[in-house]
Design a protein around this motif. Structure first.
Motif, mmCIF file in Angstrom:
data_model
loop_
_atom_site.group_PDB
_atom_site.id
_atom_site.type_symbol
_atom_site.label_atom_id
_atom_site.label_comp_id
_atom_site.label_asym_id
_atom_site.label_seq_id
_atom_site.Cartn_x
_atom_site.Cartn_y
_atom_site.Cartn_z
ATOM 1 N N LEU A 49 0.579 -1.399 0.233
ATOM 2 C CA LEU A 49 -0.051 -0.014 0.069
ATOM 3 C C LEU A 49 1.247 1.144 -0.030
ATOM 4 C CD1 LEU A 49 -2.715 1.557 0.055
ATOM 5 C CD2 LEU A 49 -2.954 1.565 2.907
ATOM 6 N N ARG A 50 1.946 1.423 0.584
ATOM 7 C CA ARG A 50 2.743 1.970 0.686
ATOM 8 C C ARG A 50 3.849 3.202 -0.203
ATOM 9 N NH1 ARG A 50 4.392 5.577 4.566
ATOM 10 N NH2 ARG A 50 4.207 4.635 6.599
ATOM 11 N N SER A 51 4.377 1.769 -1.059
ATOM 12 C CA SER A 51 4.551 2.253 -2.304
ATOM 13 C C SER A 51 3.905 2.549 -3.494
ATOM 14 C CB SER A 51 5.475 0.488 -2.795
ATOM 15 O OG SER A 51 4.452 -0.217 -3.247
ATOM 16 N N VAL A 52 2.552 2.138 -3.441
ATOM 17 C CA VAL A 52 1.270 2.393 -4.244
ATOM 18 C C VAL A 52 1.272 3.565 -4.422
ATOM 19 C CG1 VAL A 52 -0.803 1.939 -4.888
ATOM 20 C CG2 VAL A 52 0.692 0.204 -4.805
ATOM 21 N N LEU A 53 0.988 4.012 -2.800
ATOM 22 C CA LEU A 53 0.039 5.489 -2.992
ATOM 23 C C LEU A 53 1.610 6.464 -3.242
ATOM 24 C CD1 LEU A 53 -1.512 5.227 0.477
ATOM 25 C CD2 LEU A 53 -2.518 5.325 -1.648
ATOM 26 N N SER A 54 2.824 6.201 -2.935
ATOM 27 C CA SER A 54 3.959 6.937 -3.405
ATOM 28 C C SER A 54 4.213 6.945 -4.531
ATOM 29 C CB SER A 54 5.185 6.302 -2.476
ATOM 30 O OG SER A 54 6.451 7.500 -2.836
ATOM 31 N N LEU A 55 3.587 6.097 -5.236
ATOM 32 C CA LEU A 55 4.303 6.291 -6.610
ATOM 33 C C LEU A 55 2.737 7.486 -7.298
ATOM 34 C CD1 LEU A 55 5.022 4.288 -9.390
ATOM 35 C CD2 LEU A 55 2.864 4.305 -9.694
ATOM 36 N N VAL A 56 1.441 6.875 -6.577
ATOM 37 C CA VAL A 56 1.094 7.686 -7.183
ATOM 38 C C VAL A 56 1.187 9.374 -6.494
ATOM 39 C CG1 VAL A 56 -1.884 8.301 -7.202
ATOM 40 C CG2 VAL A 56 -1.266 5.780 -7.601
ATOM 41 N N GLN A 57 1.386 9.607 -6.162
ATOM 42 C CA GLN A 57 1.805 10.676 -5.563
ATOM 43 C C GLN A 57 2.256 11.114 -6.795
ATOM 44 O OE1 GLN A 57 3.159 11.556 -1.495
ATOM 45 N NE2 GLN A 57 2.527 13.785 -1.810
ATOM 46 N N THR A 58 4.103 10.770 -6.560
ATOM 47 C CA THR A 58 4.498 11.642 -7.288
ATOM 48 C C THR A 58 4.174 11.439 -8.738
ATOM 49 O OG1 THR A 58 6.092 10.752 -5.884
ATOM 50 C CG2 THR A 58 6.980 10.891 -7.983
ATOM 51 N N TRP A 59 3.364 9.986 -9.670
ATOM 52 C CA TRP A 59 3.098 10.088 -10.963
ATOM 53 C C TRP A 59 2.130 11.346 -11.074
ATOM 54 C CZ3 TRP A 59 -1.499 9.272 -13.614
ATOM 55 C CH2 TRP A 59 -1.408 8.986 -14.512
ATOM 56 N N ILE A 60 1.464 11.817 -10.520
ATOM 57 C CA ILE A 60 0.258 12.974 -11.243
ATOM 58 C C ILE A 60 0.613 14.597 -11.084
ATOM 59 C CG2 ILE A 60 -1.383 11.023 -10.845
ATOM 60 C CD1 ILE A 60 -2.223 13.120 -7.692
ATOM 61 N N GLU A 61 2.082 14.644 -10.351
ATOM 62 C CA GLU A 61 2.828 15.868 -10.361
ATOM 63 C C GLU A 61 3.102 16.540 -11.977
ATOM 64 O OE1 GLU A 61 6.031 15.592 -7.538
ATOM 65 O OE2 GLU A 61 4.772 14.771 -5.705
ATOM 66 N N ASN A 62 2.903 15.909 -12.527
ATOM 67 C CA ASN A 62 3.705 16.591 -13.834
ATOM 68 C C ASN A 62 2.553 15.743 -15.109
ATOM 69 O OD1 ASN A 62 5.964 17.809 -13.054
ATOM 70 N ND2 ASN A 62 6.810 15.887 -12.593
ATOM 71 N N ARG A 63 1.494 15.530 -14.524
ATOM 72 C CA ARG A 63 0.675 15.301 -15.641
ATOM 73 C C ARG A 63 -0.596 15.397 -15.665
ATOM 74 N NH1 ARG A 63 4.138 11.051 -14.160
ATOM 75 N NH2 ARG A 63 4.896 9.662 -15.606
ATOM 76 N N PRO A 64 -1.178 15.195 -16.915
ATOM 77 C CA PRO A 64 -2.550 16.947 -17.286
ATOM 78 C C PRO A 64 -4.025 15.445 -16.510
ATOM 79 C CG PRO A 64 -1.762 15.804 -18.619
ATOM 80 C CD PRO A 64 -0.812 15.082 -18.378
ATOM 81 N N VAL A 65 -3.077 15.403 -14.546
ATOM 82 C CA VAL A 65 -4.646 14.709 -14.160
ATOM 83 C C VAL A 65 -5.074 15.696 -13.423
ATOM 84 C CG1 VAL A 65 -5.455 12.309 -12.748
ATOM 85 C CG2 VAL A 65 -4.133 12.769 -15.037
ATOM 86 N N ARG A 66 -5.866 15.497 -12.635
ATOM 87 C CA ARG A 66 -6.260 17.081 -11.681
ATOM 88 C C ARG A 66 -6.246 15.945 -10.312
ATOM 89 N NH1 ARG A 66 -11.781 18.103 -12.486
ATOM 90 N NH2 ARG A 66 -12.231 17.269 -11.122
ATOM 91 N N THR A 67 -7.305 14.577 -10.258
ATOM 92 C CA THR A 67 -7.227 14.064 -8.948
ATOM 93 C C THR A 67 -7.162 12.429 -9.545
ATOM 94 O OG1 THR A 67 -9.544 13.838 -9.785
ATOM 95 C CG2 THR A 67 -8.719 15.498 -7.741
ATOM 96 N N VAL A 68 -6.119 11.201 -8.565
ATOM 97 C CA VAL A 68 -6.754 10.308 -8.715
ATOM 98 C C VAL A 68 -6.672 9.791 -7.363
ATOM 99 C CG1 VAL A 68 -5.445 7.781 -8.689
ATOM 100 C CG2 VAL A 68 -4.459 10.397 -9.799
#
Length: 139
Positions: free
Chosen positions: A67-86
């Protein structure tokens, strides 16, 4: 665990689908069992199978330790992408990560993790035989 991506106002379905598939590829690099595009209900007669995929939705099957690694990846992944929220749903709990980096967001993630790590520990204590308390399917 369910993940649902919400694009920015100028995002189209094709772009959101591409982003979703990119996130899926990144998640599969982690120690997860599976990451599937989430399907939406019955396929109407005459519809293409791709029409049944809920664009921007993923189902992640994993052990609680991931869980921790998945959340960390998602948090980092959305920073420079045209995604408003996950939006992340795990059982009855949900968490919404925004495409901004902030200390408040990190505190929310830590609280979410703490609640689920405590729940996993309680589940292990409730099952003295040591068998898994759930299958992990669909989480």
């Amino acid at each position: 665990m369910q993940l649902v991506l919400t694009g920015r106002q100028d995002s189209d379905q094709e772009e959101l689908d591409e982003l979703t598939r990119g996130l899926r590829d990144r998640l599969l690099e982690l120690d997860v069992d599976d990451v599937e595009l989430r399907r939406g209900g019955e396929i109407p007669e005459g519809a293409k199978p791709v029409d049944a995929i809920a664009v921007g939705a993923l189902a992640v099957t994993m052990a609680p330790i991931a869980l921790r690694s998945v959340l960390s990846l998602v948090q980092t992944w959305i920073e420079n992408r045209p995604v408003r929220t996950v939006s992340i749903a795990l059982g009855e709990d949900s968490l919404e990560l925004e495409a901004v980096s902030s200390a408040d967001q990190q505190r929310l993630i830590e609280a979410f993790l703490a609640a689920h790590e405590a729940g996993s520990a309680r589940g292990a204590e409730d099952d003295p035989a040591g068998s898994p308390s759930g299958t992990g399917q669909g989480d």
